[in-house]
Enzyme design. Sequence first.
Site, mmCIF file in Angstrom:
data_model
loop_
_atom_site.group_PDB
_atom_site.id
_atom_site.type_symbol
_atom_site.label_atom_id
_atom_site.label_comp_id
_atom_site.label_asym_id
_atom_site.label_seq_id
_atom_site.Cartn_x
_atom_site.Cartn_y
_atom_site.Cartn_z
ATOM 1 N N CYS A 88 0.834 -1.207 0.000
ATOM 2 C CA CYS A 88 0.000 0.000 0.000
ATOM 3 C C CYS A 88 0.870 1.258 0.000
ATOM 4 C CB CYS A 88 -1.009 -0.027 1.141
ATOM 5 S SG CYS A 88 -2.360 1.141 0.862
ATOM 6 N N HIS A 126 -3.905 -4.611 0.061
ATOM 7 C CA HIS A 126 -3.517 -5.114 1.390
ATOM 8 C C HIS A 126 -3.630 -6.638 1.442
ATOM 9 C CE1 HIS A 126 -2.971 -1.500 3.891
ATOM 10 N NE2 HIS A 126 -3.801 -0.932 3.037
ATOM 11 N N GLU A 158 -2.164 -8.611 3.413
ATOM 12 C CA GLU A 158 -2.173 -9.089 4.817
ATOM 13 C C GLU A 158 -3.594 -9.101 5.367
ATOM 14 O OE1 GLU A 158 -1.653 -6.060 4.002
ATOM 15 O OE2 GLU A 158 -2.577 -4.803 5.534
#
Length: 243
Positions: free
Chosen positions: A112, A218, A220
């Site tokens: 990001c 993102h 994660e």
Amino acid sequence: MQQFTKPVIGITSSIVSHNTIKSLNVHERFIRTVIQAGGVPIVIPNGTDDMPETWMSMCDGLILSSGEDVDPNSYLENPDPQLQKTNVNRDNTEIALVHCAEEQKKPIFAVCRGITLLNAALGGTVIQDIGTWFPQAIQHYQLAERYEATHDIQIESGSWLQKITNSTGIRVNSHHHQAINKLASGLKVTAKTPDGMIEAVESSDAAAVPLFMGVQWHPEAMARVNPTMLELFKSFVMKCTNT
Ligand code: MN
């Protein structure tokens, strides 16, 4: 006795106000996902010029995490009216970490804000506000849950990203109002949205897993519900093991 040491993954951090006290902040999903991927996470704070080399020496790889906007000082521009909070100390720390990682040949996974910071550190520029510069752009700041995929990306054939996802088109989440503008030399674009925004880059070295990898979304946050996103971290951690 054979010993196996897991790779240490440094994760950069931001400063937020917690109960009016300035505090270090990293989304915990980064920590959890690195552990799941086989790495040992440590959080790197902002520091002074003499620190990044030591930090990078202690780590086998670096994650440039999410957070504030990149300070346009970092790419020699003046601030647009829609620029959000910046932190020049964080930029300076992370830019120095990128240069140390490059010198020490240690892998970087940029997420990001990280992808725009990586690009600025290597000499590129940043779109300060997608809505201002590209009013026709699709929505890149989703209101849906963080882990939900909301927009398409097209992936370059033959890229690391294509190999890991085993696809030339997937849907990803989107929580950004900045993006890469002028691409830094040494990086190549490996995914874009239909509106032309750069969503992924890799360093242009010939390795099967490149030294630098960056994604605008993102992974994660998606990894909990999407095993492919965990695979991105596993591949990165494996690269850190072998470097
Ligand atoms: Mn996006």
